[in-house]
Write a protein that holds these residues in place. Structure first.
Motif, PDB file in Angstrom:
ATOM      1  N   SER A  80      70.405  23.249  56.836  1.00  0.00           N
ATOM      2  CA  SER A  80      69.732  24.272  56.025  1.00  0.00           C
ATOM      3  C   SER A  80      68.255  23.975  55.808  1.00  0.00           C
ATOM      4  CB  SER A  80      70.423  24.383  54.659  1.00  0.00           C
ATOM      5  OG  SER A  80      71.735  24.872  54.793  1.00  0.00           O
ATOM      6  N   PHE A  81      67.831  22.773  56.151  1.00  0.00           N
ATOM      7  CA  PHE A  81      66.454  22.352  55.905  1.00  0.00           C
ATOM      8  C   PHE A  81      65.723  22.170  57.218  1.00  0.00           C
ATOM      9  CE2 PHE A  81      68.843  21.293  52.199  1.00  0.00           C
ATOM     10  CZ  PHE A  81      67.988  21.519  51.144  1.00  0.00           C
ATOM     11  N   GLN A  82      64.411  22.356  57.159  1.00  0.00           N
ATOM     12  CA  GLN A  82      63.607  22.114  58.350  1.00  0.00           C
ATOM     13  C   GLN A  82      63.839  20.673  58.818  1.00  0.00           C
ATOM     14  OE1 GLN A  82      62.034  24.314  59.976  1.00  0.00           O
ATOM     15  NE2 GLN A  82      62.118  26.002  58.514  1.00  0.00           N
ATOM     16  N   PRO A  83      64.014  20.459  60.132  1.00  0.00           N
ATOM     17  CA  PRO A  83      63.860  21.420  61.221  1.00  0.00           C
ATOM     18  C   PRO A  83      65.149  22.120  61.649  1.00  0.00           C
ATOM     19  CG  PRO A  83      64.004  19.223  62.119  1.00  0.00           C
ATOM     20  CD  PRO A  83      64.121  19.079  60.630  1.00  0.00           C
ATOM     21  N   ARG A  84      66.156  22.211  60.779  1.00  0.00           N
ATOM     22  CA  ARG A  84      67.386  22.991  60.995  1.00  0.00           C
ATOM     23  C   ARG A  84      68.101  22.590  62.282  1.00  0.00           C
ATOM     24  NH1 ARG A  84      67.543  27.255  57.318  1.00  0.00           N
ATOM     25  NH2 ARG A  84      65.538  27.894  56.446  1.00  0.00           N
ATOM     26  N   THR A  85      68.254  21.302  62.509  1.00  0.00           N
ATOM     27  CA  THR A  85      68.899  20.819  63.720  1.00  0.00           C
ATOM     28  C   THR A  85      70.413  20.932  63.638  1.00  0.00           C
ATOM     29  OG1 THR A  85      68.890  18.573  62.844  1.00  0.00           O
ATOM     30  CG2 THR A  85      67.041  19.208  64.233  1.00  0.00           C
ATOM     31  N   HIS A  86      71.060  20.849  64.780  1.00  0.00           N
ATOM     32  CA  HIS A  86      72.519  20.722  64.843  1.00  0.00           C
ATOM     33  C   HIS A  86      72.853  20.071  66.182  1.00  0.00           C
ATOM     34  CE1 HIS A  86      72.736  23.988  67.748  1.00  0.00           C
ATOM     35  NE2 HIS A  86      74.041  23.810  67.836  1.00  0.00           N
ATOM     36  N   THR A  87      74.062  19.540  66.268  1.00  0.00           N
ATOM     37  CA  THR A  87      74.551  18.935  67.499  1.00  0.00           C
ATOM     38  C   THR A  87      75.724  19.768  68.004  1.00  0.00           C
ATOM     39  OG1 THR A  87      73.945  16.720  66.755  1.00  0.00           O
ATOM     40  CG2 THR A  87      75.546  16.870  68.543  1.00  0.00           C
ATOM     41  N   PRO A  88      75.606  20.416  69.145  1.00  0.00           N
ATOM     42  CA  PRO A  88      76.712  21.228  69.646  1.00  0.00           C
ATOM     43  C   PRO A  88      78.014  20.428  69.728  1.00  0.00           C
ATOM     44  CG  PRO A  88      74.739  21.642  70.945  1.00  0.00           C
ATOM     45  CD  PRO A  88      74.415  20.492  70.026  1.00  0.00           C
ATOM     46  N   ARG A  89      79.050  20.949  69.069  1.00  0.00           N
ATOM     47  CA  ARG A  89      80.393  20.353  68.998  1.00  0.00           C
ATOM     48  C   ARG A  89      80.381  18.975  68.316  1.00  0.00           C
ATOM     49  NH1 ARG A  89      81.387  18.798  73.474  1.00  0.00           N
ATOM     50  NH2 ARG A  89      79.544  19.434  74.622  1.00  0.00           N
ATOM     51  N   GLY A  90      79.293  18.644  67.598  1.00  0.00           N
ATOM     52  CA  GLY A  90      79.169  17.323  67.004  1.00  0.00           C
ATOM     53  C   GLY A  90      80.121  17.089  65.837  1.00  0.00           C
TER      54      GLY A  90
END
Length: 614
Positions: A544-554
Motif C-alpha cells: 500500500s506504500f510507495q513504491p507499492r512492490t509485490h512478488t508474483p506468487r510470493g
C-alpha cells in the motif's frame, strides 16, 4: 507446544503491547485506579515517544473499544483526512502523478493525539496530566533507544544533515547518530506536551474541559500554527527528488475532530470478529474468515494443531493450510484494492456476505494463482487504479516494479519484504478488571518519512501516499477524505468474553492474524502458543506504500514451518521466501476468557513486545 513465555492470567488487569515500556506504563495506570481506556491512552502516548521510527503524536491512530457494562463496542477514528488544498489537479500541476512517500506533499491531518483525547474524554476517568505524565518523563529524561530505532536514524542521517535540518537537530544529537541502547531524549517534544498540559489546566478544573483545552491547543492553537508555518513556508526534499512545500494548513487541523462510529463485524467460530470500516483495510480480514469458513477450514486446522512438532516432515495438512490461507488472502486483498476507501460507496454488505464468500472461495485451486482477481460483489465491474495495474504488469514481466529497493525514508518501514526494517507501527491491547477492552494501532509521523516540525519535536503523518491521483476510485485523493489506511486494530467478542488483538505490519496487519485466529479459535491453542507458532504471508499482495512492490506468487514463510512445507508450497507454484525462524508478525492480545480469567500474551519476535498483568 513450546512457547516463549506463559500466557499471563489474573483478575485485575492486563496490558500487552509492542514495547515493554508502554506495557509497564499501561499497567501502572491500571494500578493507579484508571480503567482500560486510561491505560491504553497512557501506553499510546508512551509509544509515541519511545518508538519514533514507528509512530508519533502527529501520526494516525484508529482504536477499537468495548465497554463491558453495556456491551457498547465502537471505533474511535484517529485517521486524519486529506487537506482541503490537496486536489488531484494540484498534484498534477506540480508534475506529480503519485503522492510521494515522504515529505510535505504526503501530509494529512495528525489524528493520533486527537484520538487519544477523544477516548479519554468519552470513556476515561483519570486527569490528563496523570495519563500524559509518563510520556513527558521519557521525552524529557530519556529512554533506551531500541536497535531498530537506531538503525532507522542511521539510514537517514546523511539526508537529515543535507536536507532536513530540523530532524537532524532532534535525532543527531551532537551531530552523530545514536546507537542502540543510548539514552535518547527529545526535549522539544517534552516541552510541547508540557505546554499542552498548561493549556489544559488553564481551561479550568473540570476534567473534560481540560481535555478539550489540550485538544484546542493542538488543533487550533500553537501546534496548528507551527504546522501551518512549516508546511506552507519551508520546501523540503521528498521522494520525488525535489523540494516542495505542502498543502496541509492550520485550518485543516481546526476543522477535524476524532469521530466515533460502529465497528464492522462478522460471526466466526462462535464469536464475532470486529474491525473498522472500509476506510481502513480491516474488513479484508473478515472477508478472509468468511471464505475460509466456506472452504470448511476447521477440520484442516484441527488436524494441523493435533500434529505439533512434525512440521519439518509434514508436507500435507500444514502445507495445504498455508496454501489455502494464502490463496484466500490474494482474493480478499484484490477486493480491497478495487473497492475499499472513504468514498461512502463501498458495497460492504455484499463483500461480507456468505453468498459472495462462497462464490469467491470456489476460485481457490490446487496451485498458486498468478493473477489479481477482484470480484463484483454488487454486480458492478471492479476497477483497479491505473498505476497499480501498470506496476503489476511491470512486476509480472520481471521489470523494475518487482522488487525495487526503496530510497532511505521512502514509504512505510514494514516487514512486507524480507530484509527491510523490522516493524512499521505499534500496537497495544488492554483489558481491565471490569472487562473493558481496547485495541489500538498507532502509527505514522515516522521520523524517517517527514521532517520534524520546528520546536514541536515530532513529524507529520504521510498517509496521503495511500491515495490515488486518479479520479473516481474509492481511494482517490479527495480533500476531506480519509486515506485508505492499513492500520487495523481488532477485537473478538463472545457472550461475556473476548479479547483485543492486533499487530503492526502494514498490509500484513490483516494477514498474520489469520493463522493466529485459526489456531486459537478453531485449533484450541492458547493465546501465547498461537502467537508464537510459525507464520507466513502472501507477498503477491500489492504493497500500500510507495513504491507499492509485490512478488508474483510470493509467499514469505518462517523457516520453522519446515523444509517439507516450503517444498510442498513450491511444488504448487508458490515463490517461497525463507524469512528466517522468528521474523513475521508482532501480535499481542489481551482479554477475558470464557472462564472469567483475564489473559494476555505478547510477541517475542523483535525482542520488544511484552505483556504485563495480574
Amino acid at each position: 507446544m513450546f512457547t516463549t513465555r506463559p500466557v499471563l492470567t489474573g483478575t485485575f488487569g492486563m496490558v500487552a503491547s509492542t514495547h515493554w515500556l508502554a506495557s509497564a506504563v499501561g499497567m501502572r495506570t491500571l494500578e493507579a485506579g484508571g480503567n482500560a481506556f486510561d491505560a491504553a491512552a497512557a501506553a499510546g502516548f508512551t509509544l509515541s515517544v519511545v518508538e519514533p521510527h514507528l509512530n508519533g503524536p502527529g501520526g494516525d491512530a484508529p482504536l477499537l473499544g468495548h465497554r463491558a457494562a453495556d456491551g457498547h463496542t465502537f471505533v474511535v477514528c484517529g485517521q486524519g483526512v486529506v487537506p482541503a488544498l490537496a486536489t488531484t489537479d494540484a498534484y498534477r500541476a506540480l508534475g506529480v502523478e503519485e503522492v510521494p512517500g515522504t515529505g510535505h506533499l504526503a501530509a494529512v491531518v495528525p489524528g493520533a493525539f486527537g484520538a487519544w483525547l477523544d477516548l479519554l474524554a468519552r470513556y476515561g476517568t483519570l486527569p490528563l496530566a496523570d495519563v500524559l505524565g509518563p510520556a513527558i518523563g521519557y521525552a524529557r529524561d530519556g529512554y533506551p533507544l531500541v536497535a531498530a530505532g537506531a538503525r532507522t536514524v542511521a539510514t537517514v542521517a546523511d539526508m537529515f544533515r543535507a536536507h532536513w535540518p530540523t530532524s537532524a537537530q532532534v535525532y543527531l544529537p551532537g551531530g552523530a547518530a545514536p546507537t542502540a541502547g543510548d539514552r535518547f531524549r527529545n526535549p522539544d517534544l517534552a516541552r510541547t506536551f508540557e505546554r499542552l498540559l498548561a493549556e489544559a489546566a488553564a481551561a479550568g478544573p473540570d476534567r473534560e474541559a481540560q481535555i478539550e483545552g489540550a485538544r484546542r491547543a493542538f488543533y487550533e492553537g500553537f501546534v496548528a500554527e507551527a504546522v501551518d508555518a512549516f508546511v506552507a513556508g519551508t520546501p523540503v526534499l521528498d521522494a520525488t527528488g525535489r523540494a516542495h512545500t505542502g498543502f496541509l494548513r492550520g485550518a485543516d487541523l481546526a476543522a477535524w475532530h476524532a469521530t466515533e462510529e460502529p465497528t464492522v463485524a462478522v460471526p466466526f467460530a462462535g464469536v464475532e470478529v470486529h474491525k473498522t470500516g472500509p476506510w481502513g483495510q480491516g474488513p479484508v480480514l473478515l472477508q478472509q474468515l468468511r471464505m475460509l469458513e466456506a472452504l470448511g477450514v476447521e477440520d484442516l486446522v484441527r488436524d494441523v494443531v493435533a500434529r505439533p512438532g512434525r512440521e519439518a516432515e509434514d508436507d500435507g495438512p500444514l502445507a495445504e493450510l498455508v496454501h489455502v490461507v494464502v490463496e484466500v488472502a490474494k482474493l480478499a486483498f484484490a477486493d480491497r484494492d478495487a473497492w475499499y476507501g472513504d468514498s461512502g460507496d463501498v458495497p460492504l454488505d455484499a463483500l461480507l456476505s456468505t453468498a459472495y464468500a462462497a462464490r469467491r472461495a470456489r476460485l481457490v485451486g490446487a496451485g498458486a494463482d498468478d493473477g489479481y482477481r477482484p470480484g463484483d460483489p454488487d454486480g458492478r465491474a471492479p476497477r483497479l487504479p491505473r498505476a497499480l495495474v501498470a506496476a503489476r504488469a511491470a512486476a509480472d514481466a520481471g521489470g523494475p516494479g518487482a522488487v525495487a529497493p526503496a530510497p532511505a525514508g521512502l514509504g512505510e518501514p514494514t516487514v512486507s519484504r524480507i530484509g527491510l526494517s523490522p516493524g512499521d507501527t505499534c500496537h497495544v491491547d488492554v483489558v481491565d478488571r471490569w472487562g473493558n477492552q481496547v485495541s489500538a494501532t498507532p502509527s505514522g509521523g515516522w521520523l524517517q518519512s517527514s521532517p520534524v516540525v520546528p520546536g514541536l519535536g515530532f513529524a507529520l503523518p504521510t498517509r496521503a501516499q495511500m491515495c490515488w491521483v486518479e479520479d473516481g476510485l474509492p481511494a482517490s485523493l479527495v480533500p476531506g477524505r480519509r486515506p485508505r489506511t492499513t492500520l487495523s486494530p481488532a477485537m473478538v467478542l463472545g457472550s461475556g468474553h473476548g479479547f483485543a488483538f492486533g499487530t503492526p505490519g502494514g498490509d500484513q496487519q490483516d494477514q498474520w492474524p489469520v493463522p493466529f485466529l485459526l489456531r486459537h479459535l478453531l485449533g484450541g491453542m492458547d493465546l501465547q502458543a498461537a502467537i508464537d507458532a510459525p507464520t507466513w504471508h502472501s507477498s503477491h499482495v500489492h504493497g500500500s506504500f510507495q513504491p507499492r512492490t509485490h512478488t508474483p506468487r510470493g509467499v514469505a514463510v518462517e523457516s520453522r514451518l519446515g523444509t517439507g512445507v516450503a517444498g510442498a508450497l513450491a511444488a504448487r507454484g508458490h515463490a517461497v521466501e525463507d524469512a528466517g525462524p522468528w521474523t513475521l508478525g508482532r501480535l499481542s492480545a489481551a482479554g477475558v476468557g470464557p472462564d472469567g480469567w483475564l489473559r494476555a500474551a505478547a510477541n517475542a519476535r523483535g525482542q520488544q513486545g511484552y505483556a504485563a498483568g495480574r
